[in-house]
Structures are given as C-alpha cells and as structure tokens.
Design an enzyme around this catalytic site. Structure first.
Site: not given
Ligand SMILES: *[C@@H]1O[C@H](CO)[C@@H](O)[C@H](O)[C@H]1NC(C)=O
Ligand SMILES: *[C@@H]1O[C@H](CO)[C@@H](O)[C@H](O)[C@H]1NC(C)=O
Ligand SMILES: *[C@@H]1O[C@H](CO)[C@@H](O)[C@H](O)[C@H]1NC(C)=O
Length: 398
Positions: A206, A317
């Site tokens: 990520e 997120e």
C-alpha cells in the site's frame, strides 16, 4: 493475634512482590524500547532537522533496516529497475520540486538514504513495542458478497477496485489534504493497494498519504508505504519500521511531511504514485512523482505477489473508534462529499493498471466498495476523476 500478624506480613510480602514484578516489567519494556530504537535508527552520515520537528538521518544505503532481515542478508541492492515504464510521467518536470518539507534544510549525500528518525515517544504511543509501526490484523479490504456485512473493527472504506485479472502494476494521481481527526488513535488515509492471496493470507503493498498521530505524534499529512504477507497478522509495517522495503532514492523520506497540500476552494496539490513489477527481478518498484524510483519490495517477501496482484484498489480508509458513542467525526480525504466536485472534494485521477509487459492502461470495469455511503462516499466523474471521502459524523451518519 498471631494469625493477624502473619496475614498482614503475607500481605506486605505480596505487595512487595507485585511492586518488584512491576519494576522488572517496566525495566524490560525500557530495554525493549531501546533495542527497537537501536534497530530502527541506524548510524547516520548526516542528520537534517526539518521545520516540522522531524529529524532526517542520512544512512548509508547498505545500513538500512532491510538488511536486518535474515532472507536479505546476502541481497544485492538493485539500484535501478531493469524496465522502467516509460512515457507515464512527464520527464520534463523539474526534479527540484520535491514535495517534502525537510528539503528546506538540506539534502542527503550520494549512497545514503533519508530515514525519519524514530523517537522514544513514537514507540511508547504504540499498544506495545511489538506492534510499533504495524497495522491492525485483517484490515485489508477484500470485497466479496459476504464481506460487506463484516464491519472491520471500525475500519471504513470508500474505494474503487479492479479484480479478475493478473496485474503487474498500478498508478494513480491523488490530491493531498489534511483531514482532521476526532481523536489521536484514529487515522485517515488515501491510498493505492496491490493485493493477492486469500482472505486469511493476503499479500499487500500500500502507498499513499495519511494522517496518523498514533504513529508520528502529530496531525500532519505524510507519505507512507505499508506491506504485509499475512493480512497484517504478524508481518509487515509502515515505511521502514521493519525490514522489507528496500530504498534506493536519496531525496524522499518515507513518513515525511508532504507540502504543500490542497485547500478547500483554493489551490489543489497532487502526488503521483506508480508501482510496477520488474519483469527481470520480480521486485515491486515504487515511484513517487517524477523522481527517480524510490525503492522496491523484494519479490521474495511474498507468497502470492511474487507472481502478480489479483486485486487493485484506490481510495480512502478512516478508523472509527466510536469514542463519543456515535460515528466518529474523523474526515476522509478533504472531509467533503464527492458531490462537491473539483477544488472541494478529494479525488483520484488517471488510475491505471499494468499487464505483464508493463503496459499501463485504464482498468476495465471497476467497482465501488463503500462501507457506509452516508459517512464516506465515492462518485465517478468525467475525465477519469473519481471523487471519494466525506465528513464522517453528520445527520445521516449519526
Ligand atoms: C549468505 O552468504 C553466506 C556466505 O556465502 C552463506 O553462508 C549464507 O548461507 C548466505 N545466507 C543466505 C540467507 O543466503
Ligand atoms: C491531533 O488531533 C487530535 C484530534 O483533533 C487532537 O486530540 C490531538 O491533540 C492532535 N495532536 C497533535 C499532536 O496536535
Ligand atoms: C513473510 O514475511 C516474513 C517476515 O519478513 C518472513 O519471515 C516470511 O518468510 C514471509 N513469508 C513468506 C511466505 O514469504
């Protein structure tokens, strides 16, 4: 009487025992913290104090934390990718425009890499020394029909994803914001995921920007990377906080503050991120902006990503700890809903995926994965803009 004396004597002994156990534990923790700091903060050739309070250590490239890994003991650094994807980034752009604040006070010399120094307080803020720099287990969004029911320990997502192919790279341009958080142990991130494997055993890398005071001790927007080979159960961490990612670039520090950032109704600032698999070495390379490649995750770290990714995701997120009863007011992206559009909402644009020959193109058929659209949402707009984010708590998201 005698009974009473021996009982109180026993109590004193017990108390002393508890106190000394507590002291030993405190001492052990202190030792653990020191050992971790020693492992993370390698001897520096030069140190630079950033205006944001960070200290950036220029560490010799072969002294970086990656080489503490038993698998990487004999690893020879790949200094350049054998196959840099071309034509993707504007090569005429000046490389002096590196969006990192510490550059105001100096640069790292050749053959070193910049590492943000970990402070004792950074480690003490973590749940445990063991968990420092790690993300909670099982928090990789893996959209399946049954998945939507599972509320991931307060991890909320507003993302788009591509799946069903074999992916060898991904790209995005994201605008950069500074979302406010409701409390210190929440966070907000905007990122690009490359994932492979099964729910119990996901490999993932990520990369993006985030606000994470638990990790850094402030609320600034920072560049991050993250990897795992077991759904964050026991492996992987942010940036260089454990061995894994190998850095070769001397101008970009992972975890450093990004500057400037976008303002509501004002100028918009973007970063471009590119990850691709080197067809020769199999390593997953990361490029940030138009700068020379930042470094790579060695293929050998992974079980499934050693071949290719099966799921690519782009979006935000936010962690909702529900500390005030209702939904958190922690923001995602700009903190405004996608419907507000350019200059107000946060976006990804020009998202791409790569095939085996490192040919990048827009993904065919992307889907949304949104845990709570009334709190954080996604909207597709024209010219390849995908707006995402939101304010969290609001009348429709109580
Ligand atoms: C590294 O190289 C040494 C010397 O050649 C060898 O003994 C050792 O097994 C190697 N370690 C790994 C992990 O490959
Ligand atoms: C970061 O923001 C949170 C929530 O607004 C606040 O409680 C905290 O004090 C801030 N931390 C710092 C270091 O500014
Ligand atoms: C996953 O990573 C850990 C820690 O780096 C490593 O020890 C392990 O061998 C890796 N597992 C696989 C399957 O590659």
């Amino acid at each position: 009487m005698k009974m009473y004396v021996s009982m109180s004597y026993g109590l004193v002994v017990l108390l002393l025992l508890i106190i000394s156990l507590w002291c030993i534990e405190a001492k052990m923790q202190q030792l653990e913290v020191q050992q971790l700091l020693k492992r993370l903060n390698k001897p520096a050739v030069k140190s630079i104090k950033s205006p944001d309070g960070d200290i950036i250590d220029c560490v010799r490239i072969y002294d970086q934390p990656a080489f503490d890994h038993p698998l990487l003991k004999n690893h020879t650094i790949q200094m350049r990718p054998s196959f840099p994807p071309s034509g993707l980034l504007d090569e005429n752009e000046e490389s002096s425009s590196i969006p990192q604040l510490w550059h105001q006070n100096g640069r790292c010399p050749e053959d070193t890499i910049p590492i943000r120094r970990t402070k004792k307080d950074d480690v003490l803020r973590a749940n445990s020394v063991e968990r420092y720099g790690k993300k909670s287990p099982g928090t990789i969004p893996n959209p399946t029909p049954s998945y939507s029911q599972v509320f991931l320990n307060g991890h909320e997502f507003a993302i788009v994803f591509a799946r069903g192919g074999k992916y060898y790279g991904a790209k995005a341009t994201i605008n950069v914001w500074n979302p406010t958080l409701e409390q210190t142990y929440e966070f907000s991130m905007s990122e690009l995921w490359l994932i492979a494997g099964h729910t119990e055993q996901l490999d993932a890398v990520e990369v993006g920007w985030h606000v994470n005071p638990g990790l850094y001790g402030d609320n600034r927007t920072r560049l991050f990377t993250l990897w795992t080979n077991d759904s964050f159960r026991s492996t992987g961490c942010y940036n260089l906080d454990c061995s894994g990612f190998i850095q070769v670039n001397k101008d970009i520090a992972l975890g450093a503050v990004i500057s400037p950032i976008s303002s509501y109704g004002g100028p918009q600032y973007e970063i471009t991120l590119l990850i691709w698999k080197d067809p020769k070495s199999g390593n997953w390379w990361l490029q940030y902006e138009n700068l020379s490649p930042l470094g790579y995750w060695p293929s050998s770290l992974f079980r499934y990503l050693s071949d290719s990714a099966s799921l690519i995701e782009w979006g935000g997120e936010a962690l909702d700890l529900k500390s005030n009863g209702g939904h958190t007011s922690t923001k995602m992206g700009s903190g405004h809903f996608p419907g507000e559009g350019f200059g107000k909402a946060s976006y990804f644009r020009d998202i791409q995926i790569a095939d085996q020959s490192n040919h990048f193109q827009a993904p065919q058929g992307i889907n949304n994965f949104i845990t709570r659209p009334s709190c954080y949402d996604v909207r597709h707009a024209d010219k390849g803009y995908i707006y995402y984010g939101g304010p969290g708590r609001n009348p429709n998201c109580p």
